[in-house]
Design a protein around this motif. Sequence first.
Motif, PDB file in Angstrom:
ATOM      1  N   ALA A 552      11.908  34.094  -6.419  1.00 60.78           N
ATOM      2  CA  ALA A 552      12.383  32.977  -5.588  1.00 60.78           C
ATOM      3  C   ALA A 552      13.213  33.491  -4.411  1.00 60.78           C
ATOM      4  CB  ALA A 552      13.202  32.007  -6.439  1.00 60.78           C
ATOM      5  N   ASN A 553      14.108  34.433  -4.691  1.00 64.00           N
ATOM      6  CA  ASN A 553      14.970  34.947  -3.628  1.00 64.00           C
ATOM      7  C   ASN A 553      14.179  35.739  -2.590  1.00 64.00           C
ATOM      8  OD1 ASN A 553      17.310  33.806  -4.595  1.00 64.00           O
ATOM      9  ND2 ASN A 553      17.867  35.584  -5.835  1.00 64.00           N
ATOM     10  N   ASP A 580      17.955  40.405  -5.262  1.00 67.80           N
ATOM     11  CA  ASP A 580      18.087  40.577  -6.707  1.00 67.80           C
ATOM     12  C   ASP A 580      18.086  39.212  -7.376  1.00 67.80           C
ATOM     13  OD1 ASP A 580      20.664  39.517  -6.495  1.00 67.80           O
ATOM     14  OD2 ASP A 580      21.654  41.470  -6.575  1.00 67.80           O
ATOM     15  N   ALA A 581      18.411  39.181  -8.666  1.00 70.05           N
ATOM     16  CA  ALA A 581      18.300  37.925  -9.401  1.00 70.05           C
ATOM     17  C   ALA A 581      19.410  36.946  -9.052  1.00 70.05           C
ATOM     18  CB  ALA A 581      18.303  38.210 -10.904  1.00 70.05           C
ATOM     19  N   SER A 582      20.562  37.437  -8.583  1.00 73.07           N
ATOM     20  CA  SER A 582      21.710  36.559  -8.358  1.00 73.07           C
ATOM     21  C   SER A 582      21.794  35.999  -6.951  1.00 73.07           C
ATOM     22  CB  SER A 582      23.005  37.315  -8.678  1.00 73.07           C
ATOM     23  OG  SER A 582      23.175  38.411  -7.790  1.00 73.07           O
ATOM     24  N   HIS A 583      21.257  36.734  -5.957  1.00 75.61           N
ATOM     25  CA  HIS A 583      21.383  36.272  -4.577  1.00 75.61           C
ATOM     26  C   HIS A 583      20.444  37.062  -3.675  1.00 75.61           C
ATOM     27  CE1 HIS A 583      23.546  39.990  -4.030  1.00 75.61           C
ATOM     28  NE2 HIS A 583      23.912  39.695  -2.795  1.00 75.61           N
ATOM     29  N   LEU A 584      20.463  36.725  -2.398  1.00 80.56           N
ATOM     30  CA  LEU A 584      19.712  37.489  -1.409  1.00 80.56           C
ATOM     31  C   LEU A 584      20.622  37.794  -0.226  1.00 80.56           C
ATOM     32  CD1 LEU A 584      18.651  35.593   1.309  1.00 80.56           C
ATOM     33  CD2 LEU A 584      17.681  34.374  -0.637  1.00 80.56           C
ATOM     34  N   SER A 677      29.139  39.906  10.570  1.00 76.42           N
ATOM     35  CA  SER A 677      28.606  41.005  11.368  1.00 76.42           C
ATOM     36  C   SER A 677      28.593  42.280  10.539  1.00 76.42           C
ATOM     37  CB  SER A 677      29.461  41.212  12.620  1.00 76.42           C
ATOM     38  OG  SER A 677      29.087  42.395  13.293  1.00 76.42           O
ATOM     39  N   VAL A 678      27.532  43.103  10.714  1.00 77.99           N
ATOM     40  CA  VAL A 678      27.490  44.397  10.025  1.00 77.99           C
ATOM     41  C   VAL A 678      27.394  45.570  10.991  1.00 77.99           C
ATOM     42  CG1 VAL A 678      26.578  43.573   7.847  1.00 77.99           C
ATOM     43  CG2 VAL A 678      24.987  44.145   9.663  1.00 77.99           C
ATOM     44  N   ALA A 679      26.966  45.318  12.226  1.00 80.09           N
ATOM     45  CA  ALA A 679      26.849  46.385  13.226  1.00 80.09           C
ATOM     46  C   ALA A 679      26.607  45.730  14.577  1.00 80.09           C
ATOM     47  CB  ALA A 679      25.698  47.336  12.879  1.00 80.09           C
ATOM     48  N   SER A 680      26.611  46.548  15.633  1.00 79.05           N
ATOM     49  CA  SER A 680      26.332  46.011  16.964  1.00 79.05           C
ATOM     50  C   SER A 680      24.958  45.359  16.971  1.00 79.05           C
ATOM     51  CB  SER A 680      26.361  47.125  18.005  1.00 79.05           C
ATOM     52  OG  SER A 680      27.623  47.727  18.054  1.00 79.05           O
ATOM     53  N   GLY A 681      24.908  44.070  17.292  1.00 84.20           N
ATOM     54  CA  GLY A 681      23.627  43.386  17.407  1.00 84.20           C
ATOM     55  C   GLY A 681      22.975  43.050  16.088  1.00 84.20           C
ATOM     56  N   VAL A 682      23.707  43.151  14.984  1.00 85.16           N
ATOM     57  CA  VAL A 682      23.125  42.822  13.674  1.00 85.16           C
ATOM     58  C   VAL A 682      24.082  41.918  12.902  1.00 85.16           C
ATOM     59  CG1 VAL A 682      22.257  43.716  11.485  1.00 85.16           C
ATOM     60  CG2 VAL A 682      21.861  44.986  13.581  1.00 85.16           C
ATOM     61  N   ARG A 683      23.572  40.762  12.473  1.00 84.52           N
ATOM     62  CA  ARG A 683      24.327  39.828  11.639  1.00 84.52           C
ATOM     63  C   ARG A 683      23.787  39.878  10.216  1.00 84.52           C
ATOM     64  NH1 ARG A 683      28.768  38.593  14.179  1.00 84.52           N
ATOM     65  NH2 ARG A 683      29.031  36.872  12.697  1.00 84.52           N
ATOM     66  N   ARG A 684      24.571  39.422   9.283  1.00 83.70           N
ATOM     67  CA  ARG A 684      24.141  39.401   7.877  1.00 83.70           C
ATOM     68  C   ARG A 684      24.336  38.010   7.307  1.00 83.70           C
ATOM     69  NH1 ARG A 684      26.094  44.086   4.077  1.00 83.70           N
ATOM     70  NH2 ARG A 684      24.238  44.988   5.068  1.00 83.70           N
ATOM     71  N   ILE A 685      23.299  37.524   6.627  1.00 80.64           N
ATOM     72  CA  ILE A 685      23.373  36.248   5.919  1.00 80.64           C
ATOM     73  C   ILE A 685      23.193  36.524   4.431  1.00 80.64           C
ATOM     74  CG2 ILE A 685      22.098  34.110   5.445  1.00 80.64           C
ATOM     75  CD1 ILE A 685      21.629  33.808   8.398  1.00 80.64           C
ATOM     76  N   GLU A 686      24.062  35.920   3.622  1.00 79.64           N
ATOM     77  CA  GLU A 686      23.880  35.947   2.180  1.00 79.64           C
ATOM     78  C   GLU A 686      23.618  34.522   1.711  1.00 79.64           C
ATOM     79  OE1 GLU A 686      26.561  38.236  -0.146  1.00 79.64           O
ATOM     80  OE2 GLU A 686      26.836  39.768   1.408  1.00 79.64           O
ATOM     81  N   ALA A 687      22.772  34.389   0.702  1.00 79.49           N
ATOM     82  CA  ALA A 687      22.377  33.054   0.256  1.00 79.49           C
ATOM     83  C   ALA A 687      21.975  33.088  -1.207  1.00 79.49           C
ATOM     84  CB  ALA A 687      21.219  32.533   1.115  1.00 79.49           C
ATOM     85  N   VAL A 688      21.874  31.905  -1.798  1.00 78.03           N
ATOM     86  CA  VAL A 688      21.430  31.760  -3.182  1.00 78.03           C
ATOM     87  C   VAL A 688      20.360  30.683  -3.244  1.00 78.03           C
ATOM     88  CG1 VAL A 688      23.539  32.575  -4.300  1.00 78.03           C
ATOM     89  CG2 VAL A 688      23.373  30.185  -3.602  1.00 78.03           C
ATOM     90  N   THR A 689      19.581  30.723  -4.326  1.00 77.40           N
ATOM     91  CA  THR A 689      18.540  29.714  -4.525  1.00 77.40           C
ATOM     92  C   THR A 689      18.610  29.205  -5.960  1.00 77.40           C
ATOM     93  OG1 THR A 689      16.869  31.299  -5.275  1.00 77.40           O
ATOM     94  CG2 THR A 689      17.003  30.891  -2.900  1.00 77.40           C
ATOM     95  N   GLY A 690      17.867  28.128  -6.212  1.00 77.42           N
ATOM     96  CA  GLY A 690      17.664  27.633  -7.563  1.00 77.42           C
ATOM     97  C   GLY A 690      18.925  27.402  -8.350  1.00 77.42           C
ATOM     98  N   LYS A 691      18.954  27.952  -9.563  1.00 75.14           N
ATOM     99  CA  LYS A 691      20.063  27.745 -10.486  1.00 75.14           C
ATOM    100  C   LYS A 691      21.391  28.177  -9.885  1.00 75.14           C
ATOM    101  CE  LYS A 691      21.576  29.141 -15.129  1.00 75.14           C
ATOM    102  NZ  LYS A 691      21.225  29.980 -16.310  1.00 75.14           N
ATOM    103  N   GLN A 692      21.391  29.348  -9.192  1.00 71.43           N
ATOM    104  CA  GLN A 692      22.632  29.839  -8.586  1.00 71.43           C
ATOM    105  C   GLN A 692      23.137  28.901  -7.494  1.00 71.43           C
ATOM    106  OE1 GLN A 692      19.997  31.883  -9.260  1.00 71.43           O
ATOM    107  NE2 GLN A 692      21.008  32.904 -10.983  1.00 71.43           N
ATOM    108  N   ALA A 693      22.209  28.308  -6.735  1.00 75.10           N
ATOM    109  CA  ALA A 693      22.602  27.367  -5.685  1.00 75.10           C
ATOM    110  C   ALA A 693      23.229  26.112  -6.280  1.00 75.10           C
ATOM    111  CB  ALA A 693      21.396  27.007  -4.826  1.00 75.10           C
TER     112      ALA A 693
END
Length: 867
Positions: A552-553, A580-584, A677-693
Amino acid sequence: MKSSKEIRQDFIDFFKNKGHKEVKSAPVIPQKDPTLLFTNAGMNQFKSIFLGKEEPIAERVVDYQKCIRVSGKHNDLEEVGRDTYHHTFFEMLGNWSFGDYYKKEAIQYAWELLTEIWELSQDRLWATVYKDDDEAAELWSKVTDIEKDRILRFGEKDNFWEMGDTGPCGPCSEVHIYIGNEPANQTAQKVNADDPEYIELWNLVFIQYNRDRDGELNPLPVKHVDTGAGLERLVAVLQGERSNYATDLFMPIINKISALTGVEYSEKDGTAHRVIADHMRMLSVSLADGALPSNEGRGYVLRRVLRRASRYARILEVHEPVLYKLVDVVAEVLGAAYPEIIDRKKHIKKVIKVEEESFGKTLDRGLEVFHQYKDEVEAAGKKVIPGKKVFKLYDTYGFPVDLTNLLAEEEGLEIDEQGFEKQMQKQREQARQEGGFYSDYNEDLDWQSLTEGEDSEFVGYEQEKINAQIRKFARDDEGVKIVLDRTPFYAESGGEVGDTGFIYNKNLKIRIKNAIRVNQSIIHSGRILEGEIANPKVIAEIDSEKNNSIRANHTATHLLHAALREVLGDHVTQAGSLVDASHLRFDLTHYEKMSQKELDKVEDIVNAKIRENIKLEVEHKAYDEAREEGAMALFGEKYDDVVRVVTVEDFSQELCGGKHAERTGDLGLFKITMETSVASGVRRIEAVTGKQAFELLRQDEKIINELEEATKTPRDKFLQEFQKLSEQIKDLQKKTKELEAKNWEARLDEIINNAKKIDGISLIAQEVPDKEIDDLKEIADIVRKKIDTGIGVLVSAREGKPGLVVVISDKAREKYELKAGDIALELGKILGGGGGGRPHMATAGGSHPDKIQAMLDQLPKIIKSKL
């Protein structure tokens, strides 16, 4: 005259006509070799074949490989631009035989291409062989028409190739060419003698031995051919140029540099043009393959190279960002061979521009620091800037060592190069450790074989539980490693974690904690819970619940990618991921913080696709066909000729080898938890789905309910209530400061009346407990207004760090020409730091609060020296 594109294609076509299979260049970011920061030779991607750990896709192979040499043993960085042939990025043309043809054909093919296809004069060519390789020497005479006296023998230094201290190795034979203007006066003594008129064109390596740990050479059962010809040198020769930079691989970039800077290029005074042209090729290729500037690993190297190019732009009197404007012409030069540069042009430009802007500020600060170091050295009566200081300028401010050396020479000083190299060695070691991201795996395990046959057939796309056979196993400190004939366990790859689960039979139970792919085998890592390994017949079963969450993730990352491109624009591409199983976690190329409105819109799009419950389609297609259809490829991945394509109707299409949900509805719900932000010109998104959401929403609801209960405030009034409380707190803080100021004002009258006098100047020196520097400045401003002719120094230590403020009254400044910044600098040094500021007020900081009393004791002497 042939173009570089034609020469590159000539090479490929020639060997394809000789039965070779063309393979794509590997990315410059090594995928399976923690010993390398960058791909630095054509053989890197074939290393496991030479080591006997992987079967070749064909017995005859031809390619052109992107290579970078800027660190470690192969480090050409400081030489680039000073001569006509050193480069950080270069292309290596290569033909390979894995157990097929050997010396005879390799020599024949090289001579035929050079003299018949490219029509190079035989009278200018020389062949070298290893001193004991009679076979190669005889073949040069037998299968080519080269003159016998142009076949030369050399020792191990020049004509014996080794992968390392142990392993595959063998003699090599090189083709050299004389490019001077007096062919009648050629001499064998100048071949392999670093004479610029005798250059190596092609190296033919004959891998026929394995060197063991005792240093002995043992014949290999299968012999290989590994050849390499640098494209840049070949192009220079075939285009009749003495300099690589005068070819069509560089001149379009150099001409653009001249146009942007207004400084015409000449070979004599063109070092800056050459450096910038070379570095922009290297940066464009690296960024296109997914590398990013940072302060560690290969990112650290990229930042150094970019800043070196930026510094040379300043030599051409350009003080604004300019390098990013060269990306288009680099793409024109290299894009046909490496289309990823064209695909990611916008990303490359933006990253370089952001870095240029940052370095513009850093460089000015670095010059200030250099002059501070210079003053310290001169004050101590010395002539050498310490290596640690030189490294600090290099590491923190991006000063190449040659720049620091030049600045030092202008001031009549020297730099401690040996000390600098010691610091660099530490940094290289750290970079090497940071650069390795291949799964920790001991290649020297003692494997025990249970059954014979093919291994590691992956069936996990369709099955979670299967009957299997153990092919081999090995024990280590972590437990046990197992290879099966077939497996449902996905090996970690492409950001997706490896599966967990069990391998068992009635007498054995092993908990599997991870699976990785080493060459062609899937290695299951685990611990034996019951029994011992004896019966090879087992059941392999992955954790079904975790598997569904991972699927799903992973599907969510594809939906997220497409939604981000829809909301932010088509410059967005994936720059990394973790599933992984807990998040993306999803890293994307974007250049500013996403607004809450944008994040909400992305969430809405993904959840709309989830509600549509779309069935995913998985197909295998030719790579070129899939790319033409618009399938997204990932940064830094090397794809086979046939690829797996995962499609979500007309919304998302990506090349992907991972596991996915059957339908989008299986995700249930998608919720973004973080954007950063993680570096110049790079953003990071973390998210969850399903049961974790759903669990996250439940937790949020619980917190909101508790807040409503505790504050007796309905949730729709939270923001209003918090704003009200915030204003009240600010008001109380302001009143507290005002009261403190009044108290200090009353105390200061007494302190000023008791001030020391130094030649008619009042000196107020006071330690104030636990104050921020801004608080000290407010108190110091009162001091400055109250004293007629005087100096005030207030110092405080907060959280283990000392800070101070120096103020000077207007009368004292005018009468004695005193500057607060000069005094603050000296006091800061005593505290283990530095300082500076305006003539009437300056600040300083340090790292040694225990030195405050010593600083106060020395203060009168320092003031007296300034009068």
